[in-house]
Write a protein that holds these residues in place. Structure first.
Motif, PDB file in Angstrom:
ATOM      1  N   GLU A 123       0.836  -1.205   0.000  1.00 33.46           N
ATOM      2  CA  GLU A 123       0.000   0.000   0.000  1.00 33.46           C
ATOM      3  C   GLU A 123       0.873   1.257   0.000  1.00 33.46           C
ATOM      4  O   GLU A 123       0.555   2.236  -0.681  1.00 33.46           O
ATOM      5  CB  GLU A 123      -0.927   0.011   1.214  1.00 33.46           C
ATOM      6  N   GLY A 124       1.958   1.229   0.732  1.00 34.05           N
ATOM      7  CA  GLY A 124       2.849   2.376   0.775  1.00 34.05           C
ATOM      8  C   GLY A 124       3.560   2.631  -0.537  1.00 34.05           C
ATOM      9  O   GLY A 124       3.772   3.767  -0.935  1.00 34.05           O
ATOM     10  N   ARG A 125       3.934   1.554  -1.221  1.00 36.01           N
ATOM     11  CA  ARG A 125       4.696   1.698  -2.460  1.00 36.01           C
ATOM     12  C   ARG A 125       3.813   1.850  -3.698  1.00 36.01           C
ATOM     13  O   ARG A 125       4.202   2.515  -4.650  1.00 36.01           O
ATOM     14  CB  ARG A 125       5.618   0.501  -2.662  1.00 36.01           C
ATOM     15  N   HIS A 126       2.634   1.197  -3.678  1.00 34.65           N
ATOM     16  CA  HIS A 126       1.818   1.144  -4.893  1.00 34.65           C
ATOM     17  C   HIS A 126       0.424   1.739  -4.735  1.00 34.65           C
ATOM     18  O   HIS A 126      -0.350   1.737  -5.695  1.00 34.65           O
ATOM     19  CB  HIS A 126       1.711  -0.307  -5.384  1.00 34.65           C
ATOM     20  N   GLY A 127       0.103   2.227  -3.557  1.00 36.18           N
ATOM     21  CA  GLY A 127      -1.175   2.893  -3.333  1.00 36.18           C
ATOM     22  C   GLY A 127      -2.374   2.045  -3.724  1.00 36.18           C
ATOM     23  O   GLY A 127      -2.502   0.907  -3.298  1.00 36.18           O
ATOM     24  N   ALA A 128      -3.235   2.611  -4.562  1.00 34.80           N
ATOM     25  CA  ALA A 128      -4.475   1.952  -4.953  1.00 34.80           C
ATOM     26  C   ALA A 128      -4.243   0.692  -5.790  1.00 34.80           C
ATOM     27  O   ALA A 128      -5.156  -0.109  -5.962  1.00 34.80           O
ATOM     28  CB  ALA A 128      -5.356   2.924  -5.730  1.00 34.80           C
ATOM     29  N   PHE A 129      -3.027   0.502  -6.280  1.00 36.17           N
ATOM     30  CA  PHE A 129      -2.724  -0.660  -7.113  1.00 36.17           C
ATOM     31  C   PHE A 129      -2.119  -1.819  -6.312  1.00 36.17           C
ATOM     32  O   PHE A 129      -1.691  -2.817  -6.897  1.00 36.17           O
ATOM     33  CB  PHE A 129      -1.761  -0.270  -8.240  1.00 36.17           C
ATOM     34  N   ALA A 130      -2.082  -1.708  -5.006  1.00 32.81           N
ATOM     35  CA  ALA A 130      -1.417  -2.717  -4.171  1.00 32.81           C
ATOM     36  C   ALA A 130      -2.014  -4.106  -4.351  1.00 32.81           C
ATOM     37  O   ALA A 130      -1.271  -5.091  -4.473  1.00 32.81           O
ATOM     38  CB  ALA A 130      -1.479  -2.297  -2.702  1.00 32.81           C
ATOM     39  N   ALA A 131      -3.323  -4.225  -4.379  1.00 39.61           N
ATOM     40  CA  ALA A 131      -3.952  -5.543  -4.532  1.00 39.61           C
ATOM     41  C   ALA A 131      -3.627  -6.144  -5.888  1.00 39.61           C
ATOM     42  O   ALA A 131      -3.379  -7.351  -6.001  1.00 39.61           O
ATOM     43  CB  ALA A 131      -5.461  -5.434  -4.342  1.00 39.61           C
ATOM     44  N   GLU A 132      -3.601  -5.312  -6.918  1.00 44.58           N
ATOM     45  CA  GLU A 132      -3.283  -5.815  -8.253  1.00 44.58           C
ATOM     46  C   GLU A 132      -1.830  -6.282  -8.328  1.00 44.58           C
ATOM     47  O   GLU A 132      -1.521  -7.267  -9.010  1.00 44.58           O
ATOM     48  CB  GLU A 132      -3.556  -4.748  -9.321  1.00 44.58           C
ATOM     49  N   VAL A 133      -0.925  -5.604  -7.643  1.00 44.59           N
ATOM     50  CA  VAL A 133       0.475  -6.026  -7.606  1.00 44.59           C
ATOM     51  C   VAL A 133       0.586  -7.387  -6.920  1.00 44.59           C
ATOM     52  O   VAL A 133       1.269  -8.296  -7.416  1.00 44.59           O
ATOM     53  CB  VAL A 133       1.357  -4.972  -6.901  1.00 44.59           C
ATOM     54  N   ALA A 134      -0.106  -7.557  -5.806  1.00 43.04           N
ATOM     55  CA  ALA A 134      -0.089  -8.848  -5.111  1.00 43.04           C
ATOM     56  C   ALA A 134      -0.710  -9.941  -5.987  1.00 43.04           C
ATOM     57  O   ALA A 134      -0.203 -11.068  -6.020  1.00 43.04           O
ATOM     58  CB  ALA A 134      -0.834  -8.737  -3.783  1.00 43.04           C
ATOM     59  N   ASP A 135      -1.786  -9.622  -6.693  1.00 39.23           N
ATOM     60  CA  ASP A 135      -2.380 -10.594  -7.623  1.00 39.23           C
ATOM     61  C   ASP A 135      -1.398 -10.985  -8.716  1.00 39.23           C
ATOM     62  O   ASP A 135      -1.322 -12.149  -9.115  1.00 39.23           O
ATOM     63  CB  ASP A 135      -3.654 -10.031  -8.264  1.00 39.23           C
ATOM     64  N   PHE A 136      -0.637 -10.009  -9.220  1.00 37.68           N
ATOM     65  CA  PHE A 136       0.374 -10.291 -10.240  1.00 37.68           C
ATOM     66  C   PHE A 136       1.379 -11.310  -9.720  1.00 37.68           C
ATOM     67  O   PHE A 136       1.704 -12.294 -10.398  1.00 37.68           O
ATOM     68  CB  PHE A 136       1.088  -9.011 -10.673  1.00 37.68           C
ATOM     69  N   PHE A 137       1.895 -11.081  -8.506  1.00 34.29           N
ATOM     70  CA  PHE A 137       2.873 -12.014  -7.955  1.00 34.29           C
ATOM     71  C   PHE A 137       2.253 -13.386  -7.696  1.00 34.29           C
ATOM     72  O   PHE A 137       2.905 -14.416  -7.874  1.00 34.29           O
ATOM     73  CB  PHE A 137       3.509 -11.451  -6.686  1.00 34.29           C
TER      74      PHE A 137
END
Length: 75
Positions: A26-40
């Motif tokens: 959340e700190g690094r990617h803001g509103a895109f944090a969940a999508e980043v975790a989904d990507f991984f």
């Protein structure tokens, strides 16, 4: 089957780790944090690492739950 104290401690550690990763994303990617975790999660699934895929999926759920809590705490 009941959990042993060591298993319960490990489960608590995993939950703590997922929450910590959610905060970092959340700190690094803001509103895109969940999508980043989904990507991984998808990346590790494709690489054949089911345990890491599951862990990242948990982080994505944690990010979405935290976001949902923030939205409803404002109302």
């Amino acid at each position: 089957m009941r959990s042993s104290p060591a298993q319960k401690k490990n489960e608590a550690s995993v939950i703590h780790d997922a929450e910590l990763m959610a905060v970092v994303l959340e700190g690094r990617h803001g509103a895109f944090a969940a999508e980043v975790a989904d990507f991984f999660s998808l990346l590790h699934r494709q690489l054949g690492d089911a345990s890491r895929s599951h862990a990242w999926g948990g982080v994505a759920r944690m990010v979405r739950r935290r976001e949902n809590d923030r939205v409803f705490s404002i109302q």
